[in-house]
Enzyme design. Structure first.
Site, PDB file in Angstrom:
ATOM      1  N   CYS A  42      20.759 144.118  30.602  1.00 16.30           N
ATOM      2  CA  CYS A  42      21.441 144.307  31.879  1.00 16.30           C
ATOM      3  C   CYS A  42      22.946 144.372  31.657  1.00 16.30           C
ATOM      4  CB  CYS A  42      21.098 143.165  32.832  1.00 16.30           C
ATOM      5  SG  CYS A  42      21.664 143.433  34.538  1.00 16.30           S
ATOM      6  N   ASP A  43      23.617 145.182  32.452  1.00 11.74           N
ATOM      7  CA  ASP A  43      25.074 145.220  32.420  1.00 11.74           C
ATOM      8  C   ASP A  43      25.601 145.428  33.834  1.00 11.74           C
ATOM      9  OD1 ASP A  43      27.443 145.413  30.383  1.00 11.74           O
ATOM     10  OD2 ASP A  43      27.862 146.881  31.953  1.00 11.74           O
ATOM     11  N   THR A  44      26.674 144.723  34.167  1.00 17.37           N
ATOM     12  CA  THR A  44      27.241 144.782  35.509  1.00 17.37           C
ATOM     13  C   THR A  44      28.718 145.136  35.430  1.00 17.37           C
ATOM     14  OG1 THR A  44      25.694 143.098  36.302  1.00 17.37           O
ATOM     15  CG2 THR A  44      27.646 143.483  37.645  1.00 17.37           C
TER      16      THR A  44
ATOM     17  N   LYS B 278      22.095 147.314  24.963  1.00 15.05           N
ATOM     18  CA  LYS B 278      21.965 145.873  24.738  1.00 15.05           C
ATOM     19  C   LYS B 278      20.525 145.498  24.405  1.00 15.05           C
ATOM     20  CE  LYS B 278      25.899 144.438  27.560  1.00 15.05           C
ATOM     21  NZ  LYS B 278      26.348 143.665  28.750  1.00 15.05           N
TER      22      LYS B 278
END
Length: 202
Positions: free
Chosen positions: A79-81, A52
């Site tokens: 960021c990735d969750t 990203k």
């Protein structure tokens, strides 16, 4: 120095404001489905976060509307969750039915929320990556509770089909780890990563 958040998430935007108000949002259009889960959740979310950040860097380099940024020193936060339970990844549900299925899997069990962070010093082309993991214990949920929650509309844009900061707060029995990680941006981790890159956001 310019700071760019590579996310359109309103929750990440509000969390980042707890550290600094000096940032710009440029949403990533990276297709998360192009990265497959290979069994290591921490590595998976880090790869997504890094992709990203790189997607936004390419936007800045290739789109005329961002040309002024290239004349500055700038950092990009990707960021990735995701939610993991029994080694299965739960991302954002595609519809209400999938949201109900996800919440049924979480009901009465402990799951883990992982966030990967990629901090890119774009001027020097230097990456720092890390992740946070928080354990969350859910109460046993009835079918009616699940349907009522999904009908509220909160599920569809959230990993694991719930938002702990919203109506799903009543489902949570216990948390072990960073609360802000569950919301979508582990602030303590991010702040320390900036310090390690020589940037104090205070």
């Amino acid at each position: 120095m310019k700071l760019i958040l590579a996310s359109s998430s309103p929750r990440r935007k509000e969390l980042l404001k707890k550290i600094t108000n000096e940032f710009t949002v440029i949403a990533s259009d990276f297709d998360e489905n192009t990265i497959s889960f290979q069994g290591d959740v921490s590595q998976y979310v880090i790869e997504l976060a890094k992709a990203k950040a790189m997607d936004v860097l390419n936007k800045i380099k290739n789109e005329a509307r961002y040309k002024e940024i290239l004349h500055e020193d700038f950092f990009i936060v990707g960021c990735d969750t995701v939610v993991e339970i029994e080694n299965n990844i739960l991302g954002k549900p595609k519809d209400n039915l999938e949201a109900e299925i996800m919440l049924g899997k979480l009901s009465g069990k402990i799951h883990r929320v992982y966030s990967g962070i990629a901090l890119l010093n774009a001027s020097k082309n230097v990456f720092k990556t890390d992740y946070a993991c928080t354990e969350v214990a859910f109460s046993k949920l009835s079918r009616e509770e699940i349907k009522h929650y999904v009908a509220s509309g909160e599920s569809l844009d959230k990993a694991g089909a719930y938002g702990i900061q919203g109506k799903a707060a009543i489902f949570v029995e216990e948390i072990k780890g960073c609360y802000y990680n569950i919301v979508g941006l582990p602030l303590n981790k991010l702040y320390k990563m900036f310090l390690e890159m020589g940037v104090n956001l205070k």
